[in-house]
Write an enzyme that holds these catalytic residues in place. Structure first.
Site, short mmCIF file in Angstrom:
data_model
loop_
_atom_site.label_atom_id
_atom_site.label_comp_id
_atom_site.label_asym_id
_atom_site.label_seq_id
_atom_site.Cartn_x
_atom_site.Cartn_y
_atom_site.Cartn_z
N ASN A 11 0.62 -0.95 -0.25
CA ASN A 11 0.03 -0.08 -0.11
C ASN A 11 0.86 1.10 0.00
O ASN A 11 1.56 1.47 1.06
CB ASN A 11 -1.04 0.04 1.24
CG ASN A 11 -1.73 1.17 1.31
OD1 ASN A 11 -1.66 2.17 0.73
ND2 ASN A 11 -2.33 1.55 2.52
N TRP A 12 0.93 1.93 -1.01
CA TRP A 12 1.92 3.17 -1.15
C TRP A 12 1.25 4.16 -0.57
O TRP A 12 2.00 5.42 -0.54
CB TRP A 12 2.25 3.29 -2.76
CG TRP A 12 3.20 2.58 -3.26
CD1 TRP A 12 3.78 1.33 -2.84
CD2 TRP A 12 4.08 2.76 -4.45
NE1 TRP A 12 4.82 0.85 -3.48
CE2 TRP A 12 4.96 1.53 -4.47
CE3 TRP A 12 4.06 3.75 -5.34
CZ2 TRP A 12 5.76 1.49 -5.65
CZ3 TRP A 12 4.83 3.64 -6.44
CH2 TRP A 12 6.01 2.30 -6.54
N LYS A 13 -0.03 4.31 -0.12
CA LYS A 13 -0.56 5.54 0.60
C LYS A 13 -0.46 6.66 -0.42
O LYS A 13 -0.39 6.57 -1.76
CB LYS A 13 -0.11 5.38 1.80
CG LYS A 13 -0.12 4.36 2.65
CD LYS A 13 -0.09 4.49 4.05
CE LYS A 13 -0.14 3.24 4.81
NZ LYS A 13 0.01 3.17 6.26
N HIS A 98 -9.41 0.99 5.09
CA HIS A 98 -8.31 1.20 5.80
C HIS A 98 -8.40 2.27 6.85
O HIS A 98 -9.16 3.12 6.93
CB HIS A 98 -7.23 1.89 4.63
CG HIS A 98 -5.74 1.78 5.42
ND1 HIS A 98 -5.13 2.82 6.24
CD2 HIS A 98 -4.75 1.10 5.20
CE1 HIS A 98 -3.88 2.31 6.55
NE2 HIS A 98 -3.73 1.30 6.14
N GLU A 100 -6.70 4.58 8.09
CA GLU A 100 -6.37 6.00 7.80
C GLU A 100 -7.62 6.79 7.25
O GLU A 100 -7.81 7.72 7.61
CB GLU A 100 -5.31 6.16 6.94
CG GLU A 100 -3.85 5.96 7.58
CD GLU A 100 -2.82 5.55 6.59
OE1 GLU A 100 -2.72 5.49 5.64
OE2 GLU A 100 -1.62 4.75 7.51
N GLU A 168 -5.19 -4.92 10.58
CA GLU A 168 -3.78 -3.84 10.93
C GLU A 168 -4.36 -3.06 12.19
O GLU A 168 -5.03 -2.30 12.13
CB GLU A 168 -4.10 -3.06 9.60
CG GLU A 168 -3.81 -3.77 8.31
CD GLU A 168 -3.41 -2.62 7.22
OE1 GLU A 168 -2.08 -2.73 6.70
OE2 GLU A 168 -3.75 -1.36 7.04
N GLY A 174 3.00 2.08 10.72
CA GLY A 174 4.06 3.26 10.63
C GLY A 174 4.81 3.69 11.92
O GLY A 174 5.39 4.63 12.00
N SER A 213 3.73 -2.18 10.17
CA SER A 213 5.26 -2.42 10.43
C SER A 213 5.82 -3.68 10.04
O SER A 213 6.77 -4.35 10.80
CB SER A 213 5.42 -2.12 11.64
OG SER A 213 5.22 -0.86 12.02
N GLY A 234 3.02 -1.05 4.34
CA GLY A 234 3.12 0.24 3.99
C GLY A 234 4.45 0.53 3.40
O GLY A 234 4.91 0.39 2.40
N GLY A 235 5.19 1.28 4.40
CA GLY A 235 6.52 1.86 4.09
C GLY A 235 7.43 0.89 3.54
O GLY A 235 8.22 1.36 2.36
P1 13P Z 1 3.32 0.09 7.57
O1 13P Z 1 3.85 -1.06 6.97
O2 13P Z 1 4.20 1.41 7.11
O3 13P Z 1 3.36 0.06 8.98
O4 13P Z 1 1.88 0.40 7.04
C1 13P Z 1 0.95 -0.52 7.11
C2 13P Z 1 -0.31 -0.05 6.16
O5 13P Z 1 -1.13 0.73 6.78
C3 13P Z 1 -0.61 -0.90 5.18
O6 13P Z 1 -1.99 -0.81 4.85
#
Ligand code: 13P
Length: 250
Positions: A11-13, A98, A100, A168, A174, A213, A234-235
């Site tokens: 997920n590149w957000k 998600h 967020e 999640e 993050g 993470s 994510g990251g």
């Molecule tokens: P991180 O891997 O950066 O913690 O993000 C997880 C995430 O929200 C994937 O949707």
């Protein structure tokens, strides 16, 4: 249930520009073509990059998805993107609910469920996200919160379709923090029960991804757990070497 073919989705957000296609994505693609992975891989870039990423991958072993869609198919919804538009751009999957979006945009379980219906109607594979906050975990409510989100966010149409749940924990996203392996196993088992409670046998087979993470150092242990069918990353999915290491750990 032990799932043999894991699903690893990045997920590149709100990250990613055209330059990343020539950089990170080209590197991922070359590596996966040279040595095919045993896991399924997907990337969900911002909507602006979907079509170009599909072109760059050109039928290669990485699926492309969106990060959200609206319930409606078209109309006066400034800034909105419909599920059909994601398909039109070449996407085959979409992340929905998600944390967020639940936090920033106040998305409710009912809205997420309607979005799941829209995604299925358009032919997209929904990846439905759930997870507790730190306060909820500290209050001992993690499993109950996740169960409630699953009962409210799933959709009758999921039975027989290709879809995934993603657990999640909000406090692990993050932050570099992750639950213990026992805690992940406990919530994944509770999530499976809730999926079956909501959909009957239709809730038995969809993979449950872990997200929060995930990195090359912890992926192997997490992905080895019985009810972990993959990861939502994510990251670490922005860096070719890290994302490839996670795919190879599956
Ligand atoms: P991180 O891997 O950066 O913690 O993000 C997880 C995430 O929200 C994937 O949707």
């Amino acid at each position: 249930m032990k799932q043999t073919v894991k699903l690893i989705v990045g997920n590149w957000k709100m990250n990613g520009l055209a330059a990343d296609l020539a950089g990170a994505v080209a590197e991922m693609l070359a590596d996966l073509k040279a040595t095919p992975a045993s896991a399924r891989a997907g990337l969900c870039p911002p909507a602006t990059l979907i079509e170009r990423m599909v072109r760059a991958i050109d039928g290669g072993p990485i699926a492309v998805g969106g990060q959200d869609c609206r319930v409606e198919t078209k109309g006066a919804f400034t800034g909105g993107v419909s599920a059909g538009m994601l398909v039109d751009a070449g996407a085959t999957m979409v992340i929905l609910g998600h944390s967020e979006r639940r936090q920033e945009f106040g998305e409710s379980d009912a809205l997420v469920s309607d979005k799941v219906g829209a995604a299925l109607q358009a032919g997209l594979m929904p990846i439905i996200c759930v997870g507790e906050t730190l306060a909820q975990r500290e209050a001992g409510e993690a499993a109950a919160i996740v169960r409630g989100q699953i009962l409210g966010s799933l959709h009758d149409g999921l039975t027989g379709q290709d879809w995934a749940l993603a657990y999640e924990p909000v406090w692990a996203i993050g932050t570099g923090l992750t639950p213990t392996l026992d805690q992940i196993a406990e919530i994944h088992a509770a999530a499976r029960d809730a999926m079956i409670e909501r959909l009957g046998d239709g809730g038995r087979t969809a993979p449950i991804l872990y997200g929060g993470s995930v990195n090359p150092g912890n992926a192997r242990d997490i992905l080895a757990l019985d009810e972990v069918g993959g990861a939502l990353v994510g990251g670490a999915s922005l860096k070719a070497a890290d994302f490839l290491a996670i795919i190879r750990a599956a």
